[in-house]
Scaffold this motif. Structure first.
Motif: not given
Length: 186
Positions: A86, A105, A117
């Motif tokens: 990420v 991500w 996420a």
């Protein structure tokens, strides 16, 4: 909260450690990029090769030195296992929105649907606005990638436009969030 030093920070969430890349990350990252389901909505949709992943990993590591931000390796705190990444990058593949910084991500399939996420992206947005000092962040996803669109909505990102990526013609949506909007929602 930043636990690392200087231009290579480390951040922690409730369940994740967002850290810098190591050489040991190549194999699990190559496995992630080779998964056709993971790559379905990325680029032209084709799975990655180990060579492409190695080149991308080198670029990800270099970005930190060049810009002071980049992609974090995302690791489950409980297991120490790399689940993906990420972070922040320059979306040069979509020239019509430049200049811009993108949050994105990519997680292994068995980590989907667990809120990772969103959890990690919230921490990266705080880093982007509070530490890097960005005024605006965009996120881009294929128009059919509903899971990523839901993450963007949870982050408070507003739909900006729908367009096509020039290199391969895939339709994408662009969403954005400003520092002021982020602070107002916090």
């Amino acid at each position: 909260m930043i636990y690392g030093a200087g231009r290579h920070p480390e951040r922690h969430t409730e369940r994740l450690r967002l850290r810098q890349w190591t050489d040991a990350d190549l194999d699990p990252l190559a496995e992630l990029d080779a998964d056709p389901e993971v790559m379905r909505y990325i680029g032209d949709g084709s799975p990655g090769t180990r060579e492409r992943t190695a080149a991308a990993l080198a670029r990800a590591r270099a970005a930190w030195d060049e810009r002071g931000y980049g992609l974090f390796a995302a690791e489950e705190t409980a297991t120490g296992e790399l689940i993906g990444w990420v972070g922040l990058s320059i979306p040069g593949y979509l020239p019509e929105i430049m200049p811009a910084v993108e949050i994105g991500w990519r997680l292994r399939r068995r980590s989907w649907g667990r809120g990772y996420a969103t959890e990690a992206a919230r921490e990266v947005l705080a880093f982007a606005f509070d530490e890097v000092g960005l005024e605006r962040v965009v996120s881009i996803c294929h128009v059919d990638h509903h899971a990523s669109a839901r993450v963007m909505a949870k982050l408070g990102m507003a739909h900006e436009r729908t367009t096509r990526v020039p290199a391969h013609g895939q339709p994408v949506q662009v969403r954005s969030l400003t520092r002021a909007e982020h602070r107002a929602s916090a």
